[in-house]
Enzyme design. Structure first.
Site, short mmCIF file in Angstrom:
data_model
loop_
_atom_site.label_atom_id
_atom_site.label_comp_id
_atom_site.label_asym_id
_atom_site.label_seq_id
_atom_site.Cartn_x
_atom_site.Cartn_y
_atom_site.Cartn_z
N ASP A 57 0.87 -1.17 0.00
CA ASP A 57 0.00 0.00 0.00
C ASP A 57 0.91 1.22 0.00
O ASP A 57 1.65 1.45 0.96
CB ASP A 57 -0.88 -0.03 1.25
CG ASP A 57 -1.89 1.12 1.30
OD1 ASP A 57 -1.72 2.10 0.54
OD2 ASP A 57 -2.84 1.03 2.10
N ASN B 273 3.63 3.52 -10.38
CA ASN B 273 2.46 3.46 -11.25
C ASN B 273 1.14 3.57 -10.49
O ASN B 273 0.14 3.96 -11.06
CB ASN B 273 2.50 2.14 -12.03
CG ASN B 273 1.20 1.84 -12.74
OD1 ASN B 273 0.88 2.42 -13.76
ND2 ASN B 273 0.42 0.92 -12.18
N TYR C 269 -7.49 15.60 -9.06
CA TYR C 269 -6.67 14.75 -9.94
C TYR C 269 -5.61 15.59 -10.65
O TYR C 269 -4.43 15.22 -10.69
CB TYR C 269 -7.56 14.04 -10.95
CG TYR C 269 -6.84 13.01 -11.80
CD1 TYR C 269 -6.42 11.81 -11.24
CD2 TYR C 269 -6.58 13.25 -13.15
CE1 TYR C 269 -5.76 10.86 -12.01
CE2 TYR C 269 -5.91 12.30 -13.92
CZ TYR C 269 -5.52 11.11 -13.35
OH TYR C 269 -4.85 10.17 -14.11
N LYS D 116 -1.44 15.14 -10.23
CA LYS D 116 -0.63 14.75 -11.38
C LYS D 116 0.34 15.87 -11.78
O LYS D 116 1.47 15.61 -12.21
CB LYS D 116 -1.51 14.36 -12.56
CG LYS D 116 -2.25 13.04 -12.33
CD LYS D 116 -1.27 11.89 -12.07
CE LYS D 116 -1.95 10.54 -11.96
NZ LYS D 116 -1.00 9.42 -11.75
N THR E 88 -8.59 1.56 -19.20
CA THR E 88 -8.02 1.04 -17.97
C THR E 88 -9.09 0.97 -16.90
O THR E 88 -10.21 1.44 -17.11
CB THR E 88 -6.84 1.91 -17.49
OG1 THR E 88 -6.24 1.31 -16.34
CG2 THR E 88 -7.30 3.31 -17.13
#
Length: 272
Positions: free
Chosen positions: A55, A82, A146, A150, A181
């Protein structure tokens, strides 16, 4: 890739699994780190690799993974950060708890991975690959959390390109756009519209995780520090870099309006 010993966070499914498959096919020994033991064990078994439950919110899990790599395989040559999640929704619709959740995984998970594995990679003149996103510079509304995480991964990566090179570590960052995905499956959303829009963008993409992994690994082979895998991403970056920001913002506003109109038609069709 020439890396012999690889550790991948979030390696049990999606893009992480494709990295594992392709690197193992090239002869690398791959250790899968994932919070999902079922997916992680299955991928490790498929490629003849190893699985460690990891984790990325827990520094102790990453430290245990690094110790295993050192003890069992003598070190690491490539770390792929990733693991990531999505949160979609406006500022007013997004709870602070969701911000904390995504920051812990997308940003601090990457920080923990880099910090923990840097000593091992310094021993082998190894490599770090961080997975950011097109959202690191193309900041669509309704995705503030998000976008912010990023963008931070991109900034961190560019910092480490200079900071860690003195230790012989090469850093890459990849910024893919939407591809097919499971990201949408585990995301948090402020409302049904935000969820539906993300799912539609993911599902309608013609790009598979295998395509993305191959393009990123190819970019690493070519020595690209920042890896943009498609024309749309490169065009968006050029537009933002070259145009006056007000003009760029105006163009983006028009594209968002078109997207909103399409989604309104989709939502209307689903309700009838």
């Amino acid at each position: 890739m020439s890396a012999r010993r690889v550790f991948i966070t979030g390696g049990g499914a999606g893009l992480g699994r494709e990295f594992a498959r392709q690197l193992a096919a090239s002869g690398a020994k791959v250790c899968i780190g994932d919070i999902d033991a079922v997916a992680g064990v299955a991928t490790a078994k498929e490629i003849g690799g190893h699985f460690i439950k990891c984790d990325v919110r827990l520094e102790t899990d990453l430290q245990a993974s690094a110790r295993w790599m050192k003890t069992e395989w003598g070190g690491a040559d490539l770390l792929i950060n990733n693991a990531g999640v999505a949160q979609m929704g406006t500022l007013t619709d997004t709870p602070v708890a969701d911000w904390q959740w995504i920051v812990e995984i997308n940003l601090l998970g990457t920080v923990r991975g880099c910090k923990t594995f840097a000593p091992l990679l310094a021993e082998t003149q190894g490599t770090i690959l961080n997975i950011a996103s097109m959202a690191s510079f193309l900041h669509l509304p309704g995705a503030g959390a998000y976008n912010a995480t990023k963008a931070a991964v991109l900034a961190l990566s560019e910092t480490l390109m200079l900071e860690l090179e003195q230790d012989g570590i090469t850093t890459h960052v990849a910024c893919p756009s939407f591809f097919r995905t499971g990201l949408a499956q585990n995301m948090r959303a402020g409302d049904d519209k935000a969820r539906a829009m993300t799912e539609r963008l993911v599902e309608r993409s013609r790009t598979s995780p295998a395509d993305v992994a191959a393009a990123i690994l190819d970019g690493m082979e070519r020595g690209e520090p920042r890896i943009f895998i498609d024309k749309r991403t490169r065009k968006a970056l050029r537009m933002k870099n070259w145009l006056p920001f007000s003009r760029y913002l105006g163009g983006l506003r028009k594209e968002v309006a078109k997207l909103d109109a399409r989604m309104a038609r989709v939502m209307k069709g689903q309700s009838t």
